[in-house]
Design a protein around this motif. Sequence first.
Motif, PDB file in Angstrom:
ATOM      1  N   GLY A  87      51.011   5.298  25.715  1.00  0.00           N
ATOM      2  CA  GLY A  87      50.972   4.254  24.700  1.00  0.00           C
ATOM      3  C   GLY A  87      51.000   2.864  25.310  1.00  0.00           C
ATOM      4  O   GLY A  87      51.489   2.675  26.434  1.00  0.00           O
ATOM      5  N   ALA A  88      50.504   1.897  24.568  1.00  0.00           N
ATOM      6  CA  ALA A  88      50.362   0.538  25.084  1.00  0.00           C
ATOM      7  C   ALA A  88      51.697  -0.114  25.404  1.00  0.00           C
ATOM      8  O   ALA A  88      51.781  -0.997  26.262  1.00  0.00           O
ATOM      9  N   GLN A  89      52.776   0.297  24.718  1.00  0.00           N
ATOM     10  CA  GLN A  89      54.088  -0.316  24.936  1.00  0.00           C
ATOM     11  C   GLN A  89      54.935   0.456  25.947  1.00  0.00           C
ATOM     12  O   GLN A  89      56.081   0.077  26.202  1.00  0.00           O
ATOM     13  N   SER A  90      54.399   1.516  26.511  1.00  0.00           N
ATOM     14  CA  SER A  90      55.194   2.350  27.415  1.00  0.00           C
ATOM     15  C   SER A  90      55.401   1.659  28.760  1.00  0.00           C
ATOM     16  O   SER A  90      54.627   0.789  29.168  1.00  0.00           O
ATOM     17  N   SER A  91      56.467   2.068  29.428  1.00  0.00           N
ATOM     18  CA  SER A  91      56.802   1.462  30.723  1.00  0.00           C
ATOM     19  C   SER A  91      57.594   2.445  31.566  1.00  0.00           C
ATOM     20  O   SER A  91      58.130   3.429  31.054  1.00  0.00           O
ATOM     21  N   HIS A  92      57.649   2.168  32.861  1.00  0.00           N
ATOM     22  CA  HIS A  92      58.427   2.992  33.783  1.00  0.00           C
ATOM     23  C   HIS A  92      59.156   2.086  34.754  1.00  0.00           C
ATOM     24  O   HIS A  92      58.607   1.086  35.229  1.00  0.00           O
ATOM     25  N   ARG A  93      60.397   2.437  35.007  1.00  0.00           N
ATOM     26  CA  ARG A  93      61.124   1.746  36.064  1.00  0.00           C
ATOM     27  C   ARG A  93      61.842   2.782  36.903  1.00  0.00           C
ATOM     28  O   ARG A  93      62.327   3.797  36.396  1.00  0.00           O
ATOM     29  N   SER A  94      61.865   2.543  38.192  1.00  0.00           N
ATOM     30  CA  SER A  94      62.571   3.442  39.099  1.00  0.00           C
ATOM     31  C   SER A  94      63.333   2.615  40.112  1.00  0.00           C
ATOM     32  O   SER A  94      62.915   1.511  40.471  1.00  0.00           O
ATOM     33  N   SER A  95      64.472   3.148  40.541  1.00  0.00           N
ATOM     34  CA  SER A  95      65.310   2.421  41.488  1.00  0.00           C
ATOM     35  C   SER A  95      66.363   3.383  42.046  1.00  0.00           C
ATOM     36  O   SER A  95      66.553   4.491  41.519  1.00  0.00           O
ATOM     37  N   TRP A  96      67.045   2.950  43.071  1.00  0.00           N
ATOM     38  CA  TRP A  96      68.169   3.712  43.591  1.00  0.00           C
ATOM     39  C   TRP A  96      69.411   3.359  42.792  1.00  0.00           C
ATOM     40  O   TRP A  96      69.802   2.206  42.730  1.00  0.00           O
ATOM     41  N   LEU A  97      69.988   4.378  42.149  1.00  0.00           N
ATOM     42  CA  LEU A  97      71.278   4.177  41.501  1.00  0.00           C
ATOM     43  C   LEU A  97      72.361   4.054  42.565  1.00  0.00           C
ATOM     44  O   LEU A  97      73.232   3.178  42.497  1.00  0.00           O
ATOM     45  N   VAL A  98      72.285   4.933  43.567  1.00  0.00           N
ATOM     46  CA  VAL A  98      73.157   4.877  44.752  1.00  0.00           C
ATOM     47  C   VAL A  98      72.304   5.207  45.963  1.00  0.00           C
ATOM     48  O   VAL A  98      71.655   6.255  45.985  1.00  0.00           O
ATOM     49  N   GLU A  99      72.321   4.360  46.949  1.00  0.00           N
ATOM     50  CA  GLU A  99      71.574   4.641  48.177  1.00  0.00           C
ATOM     51  C   GLU A  99      72.465   5.380  49.167  1.00  0.00           C
ATOM     52  O   GLU A  99      73.585   5.778  48.852  1.00  0.00           O
ATOM     53  N   GLU A 100      71.977   5.542  50.400  1.00  0.00           N
ATOM     54  CA  GLU A 100      72.728   6.298  51.397  1.00  0.00           C
ATOM     55  C   GLU A 100      74.058   5.641  51.683  1.00  0.00           C
ATOM     56  O   GLU A 100      74.173   4.448  51.667  1.00  0.00           O
TER      57      GLU A 100
END
Length: 286
Positions: free
Chosen positions: A273-286
């Motif tokens: 959909g035109a309003q869809s989005s994605h975000r990704s990130s490290w919640l906790v890194e090493e």
Amino acid sequence: MLSYQHAYHAGNFADVHKHLCTYAAAEHLLRKKSPITFIDTHAGRGSYPLTARETEQLQEYRDGVERLWKERRQLQDQPLLGQWLEALGALQEGERLVCYPGSPWWLGSRVRDQDRLTLFELHPGEHRHLAEQSVVAPEHEGKLRRVHGDGLEGLVKALPVATPRLCVLIDPSFERKDEYLEVVETLKQAMRKARHAVVLVWYPLLPAGRHRAMLEALGGSGIRKIWRSEVCREPPTHATHGMYGSGMLVINLPWGLDQALEAAIQRWLPVLGAQSSHRSSWLVEE
């Protein structure tokens, strides 16, 4: 509470997100020959006919897997999406999308001679359906355990496993607000017993924002290497009721999996959909 039945929601956009991540993680792990134990803590059914009464009632699959299925030829050049759609196609009747597989099938269809699969399901009706369905190749039935019981408790009791590698999917209904922190406590116990495990956790994005307490607790849990992916079909500020997004956590993210998923999801978003989005990130890194 045992009221939740996933058949009403089978094939929705959250299922696509969850199972794309699950499929990708399994495929990454299967590149090596050493045995893997797969554990699904909230298995549900092996497959869901899209013409079933429950699935037809809400027809959530129409905004989820059906949109991807209709665009599958245009998406074949995307490596991960193309493979996922090809696997999905193995269950269909030619050009017709007739059923959507649950997580037991997405994991079970990948099982090799050296692997093991344990499926937990607490709901008696859902477990009955699961027991009647085939989710692995006939020659691999001996590698499969179906357990009628609590998956969070069962996971902790099952550890450590006999195989050198472990992949876990945790996918509660989150109908009870207590489940968010129950997942955190389970993860803390499980990761103490199996620090090497690759663990995937699905969670809903709802206007009430209860997932934030789980993420905050995980951030202070001592568990390392937690990667987060969130797909929203509309901006959170526009959501007044219902699930506006789908979240996935991956603990001990396999190398390169984040890039593969990011590329696949970016190709999916225009279909969603035109309003869809994605975000990704490290919640906790090493």
